[in-house]
Write a protein that holds these residues in place. Structure first.
Motif, PDB file in Angstrom:
ATOM      1  N   UNK A  46       0.803  -1.222   0.000  1.00 59.09           N
ATOM      2  CA  UNK A  46       0.000   0.000   0.000  1.00 59.09           C
ATOM      3  C   UNK A  46       0.833   1.268   0.000  1.00 59.09           C
ATOM      4  N   UNK A  47       0.142   2.379   0.084  1.00 55.35           N
ATOM      5  CA  UNK A  47       0.810   3.678   0.034  1.00 55.35           C
ATOM      6  C   UNK A  47       1.761   3.899   1.192  1.00 55.35           C
ATOM      7  N   UNK A  48       1.411   3.390   2.362  1.00 52.95           N
ATOM      8  CA  UNK A  48       2.318   3.438   3.511  1.00 52.95           C
ATOM      9  C   UNK A  48       3.264   2.239   3.476  1.00 52.95           C
ATOM     10  N   UNK A  49       2.726   1.076   3.144  1.00 49.62           N
ATOM     11  CA  UNK A  49       3.485  -0.157   3.235  1.00 49.62           C
ATOM     12  C   UNK A  49       4.743  -0.184   2.392  1.00 49.62           C
ATOM     13  N   UNK A  50       4.698   0.379   1.182  1.00 46.41           N
ATOM     14  CA  UNK A  50       5.874   0.325   0.317  1.00 46.41           C
ATOM     15  C   UNK A  50       7.034   1.156   0.856  1.00 46.41           C
ATOM     16  N   UNK A  51       6.840   2.451   1.143  1.00 42.57           N
ATOM     17  CA  UNK A  51       7.968   3.201   1.705  1.00 42.57           C
ATOM     18  C   UNK A  51       8.372   2.713   3.089  1.00 42.57           C
ATOM     19  N   UNK A  52       7.410   2.197   3.862  1.00 45.55           N
ATOM     20  CA  UNK A  52       7.737   1.626   5.172  1.00 45.55           C
ATOM     21  C   UNK A  52       8.652   0.417   5.003  1.00 45.55           C
ATOM     22  N   UNK A  55       0.068  -1.528   8.607  1.00 45.10           N
ATOM     23  CA  UNK A  55      -0.456  -0.340   7.938  1.00 45.10           C
ATOM     24  C   UNK A  55      -1.631  -0.656   7.012  1.00 45.10           C
ATOM     25  N   UNK A  56      -2.118  -1.898   7.014  1.00 44.07           N
ATOM     26  CA  UNK A  56      -3.161  -2.323   6.078  1.00 44.07           C
ATOM     27  C   UNK A  56      -4.447  -1.528   6.282  1.00 44.07           C
ATOM     28  N   UNK A  57      -5.159  -1.310   5.186  1.00 41.52           N
ATOM     29  CA  UNK A  57      -6.441  -0.608   5.264  1.00 41.52           C
ATOM     30  C   UNK A  57      -6.593   0.369   4.132  1.00 41.52           C
ATOM     31  N   UNK A  58      -7.726   1.055   4.109  1.00 39.84           N
ATOM     32  CA  UNK A  58      -7.970   2.050   3.064  1.00 39.84           C
ATOM     33  C   UNK A  58      -7.568   3.428   3.572  1.00 39.84           C
ATOM     34  N   UNK A  88       5.746  -8.126  19.169  1.00 42.31           N
ATOM     35  CA  UNK A  88       5.305  -6.757  19.439  1.00 42.31           C
ATOM     36  C   UNK A  88       4.514  -6.291  18.222  1.00 42.31           C
ATOM     37  N   UNK A  89       3.333  -5.744  18.445  1.00 47.08           N
ATOM     38  CA  UNK A  89       2.425  -5.373  17.358  1.00 47.08           C
ATOM     39  C   UNK A  89       2.248  -3.857  17.332  1.00 47.08           C
ATOM     40  N   UNK A  90       2.603  -3.248  16.209  1.00 41.32           N
ATOM     41  CA  UNK A  90       2.485  -1.802  16.039  1.00 41.32           C
ATOM     42  C   UNK A  90       1.388  -1.521  15.015  1.00 41.32           C
ATOM     43  N   UNK A  91       0.318  -0.898  15.477  1.00 43.01           N
ATOM     44  CA  UNK A  91      -0.859  -0.666  14.633  1.00 43.01           C
ATOM     45  C   UNK A  91      -0.822   0.747  14.059  1.00 43.01           C
ATOM     46  N   UNK A  92      -0.807   0.820  12.736  1.00 48.36           N
ATOM     47  CA  UNK A  92      -0.861   2.097  12.021  1.00 48.36           C
ATOM     48  C   UNK A  92      -2.256   2.335  11.462  1.00 48.36           C
ATOM     49  N   UNK A  93      -2.966   1.263  11.124  1.00 51.69           N
ATOM     50  CA  UNK A  93      -4.277   1.364  10.472  1.00 51.69           C
ATOM     51  C   UNK A  93      -5.223   2.244  11.287  1.00 51.69           C
ATOM     52  N   UNK A  98      -1.710  10.870   4.037  1.00 55.55           N
ATOM     53  CA  UNK A  98      -0.297  10.918   4.418  1.00 55.55           C
ATOM     54  C   UNK A  98       0.295   9.512   4.386  1.00 55.55           C
ATOM     55  N   UNK A  99       1.140   9.255   3.421  1.00 54.69           N
ATOM     56  CA  UNK A  99       1.752   7.938   3.281  1.00 54.69           C
ATOM     57  C   UNK A  99       3.252   7.978   3.534  1.00 54.69           C
TER      58      UNK A  99
END
Length: 334
Positions: free
Chosen positions: A27-33, A93-96, A130-135, A240-241
């Protein structure tokens, strides 16, 4: 094999070799992340999952010459389970994305289901990660993950994080623009939550305590609603990605530093917090010290101005509703 390779490549011990899994990597965040995590020397095994193009993103970033292996996964051949197995850190970071006129809360119905299902997979395949939630909306998606993990009997409050780091980055940048200072030297604690009025930057705890009222109010508003600038500027093409990817990579890096036993790793995060539990607020963002087991210390808010106290009280009123919304979703949609 992975652990032996990691030990050989690093002068540090194998304890500093970590598998990080990104759920929503295309996704838009996932790729640069994913790109930024490939550059983190503590990441020795990077697993990238998405419904489509996970393998493509993995192939792309795998060409970067850092000491980590990268593998992409899709839903076929039990890919989600494989991506998660053995993970030390899972970043979601998954989601719309948001569109013009949408708030983070407007995203709830779609993203809640996505996060719930991914949380089930985490519980089954990486219960100690450890789980980090961005969605988004983080104020509700973090409680969703907590409820799913509880239902599976693997909830560890020290290892669940809502990533609020973008609010910290924006605060540093926006404050520096107002004050005419170096943004890399501005450290701003941001507390509360991760949506609109729940975002409370503690400007009084910086070197700029004496901003005039108009400047201060405009700054706080811009920090709280900075995401709208990006949504509007992208004219419906996203939210913001890139800045969020930087925020996610910074926080994931902080988790890894804590797991590695480094001292004084402190970042604000939306966590299971004791600060306002008596008021029915199970989760709250404040500075936390990260350690080998995840959250080591949840810091109190420190001394606040009257205005900041009012902002925190307003944030708490909304957080109660946001958190309950996530809890209720899991109850109604287990």
């Amino acid at each position: 094999m992975f652990r032996r390779i990691a030990t050989r490549q690093f002068s540090s011990s194998a304890a500093n070799a970590y598998k990080v899994t990104v759920l929503g990597a295309a996704g838009g965040i996932g790729q640069p992340l994913s790109l930024l995590l490939k550059l983190n020397h503590k990441v020795t095994d990077l697993a990238l999952y998405d419904l489509r193009l996970g393998a493509g993103v993995a192939a792309d970033v795998s060409h970067i010459p850092t000491n980590s292996t990268v593998k992409g996964y899709g839903p076929e051949e039990d890919g989600l389970a494989k991506a998660l197995t053995g993970a030390d850190v899972v970043v979601i970071p998954a989601g719309v994305p948001r569109k013009p006129g949408m708030t983070r809360d407007d995203l709830f119905n779609t993203n809640a289901s996505i996060v719930r299902d991914l949380a089930k997979a985490v519980a089954d395949n990486a219960p100690n990660a450890a789980v980090a939630v961005i969605s988004n909306p983080v104020n509700s998606t973090v409680p969703i993950v907590a409820e799913v993990l509880k239902s599976k009997g693997v909830y560890n409050p020290k290892k669940l994080f809502g990533v609020t780091t973008l609010d910290v980055l924006r605060s540093s940048r926006f404050l520096s623009e107002v004050a005419g200072t170096d943004p890399t030297q501005e450290v701003v604690s941001v507390v509360g939550g991760h949506s609109g009025i729940t975002i409370v930057p503690l400007i009084s705890q910086t070197n700029h305590k004496n901003l005039d009222k108009e400047t201060y109010e405009a700054l706080v508003h811009r920090i709280q609603f900075g995401g709208d600038e990006v949504v509007q500027a992208k004219a419906g093409a996203g939210s913001a990605t890139l800045s969020m990817a930087q925020a996610g990579a910074r926080f994931a890096g902080a988790i890894l530093n804590g797991l590695a036993g480094e001292a004084d790793v402190v970042e604000p995060s939306f966590v299971d917090s004791p600060l306002f539990k008596k008021e029915g607020i199970e989760f709250f963002s404040s500075k936390v010290t990260l350690g080998t087991e995840g959250v080591k210390t949840v810091h109190d808010l420190g001394e606040l101005t009257n205005v900041e106290t009012e902002l925190v009280n307003t944030a708490k009123e909304t957080l109660v509703k946001n958190i309950q919304k996530g809890i209720d979703f899991v109850k109604a949609n287990p």
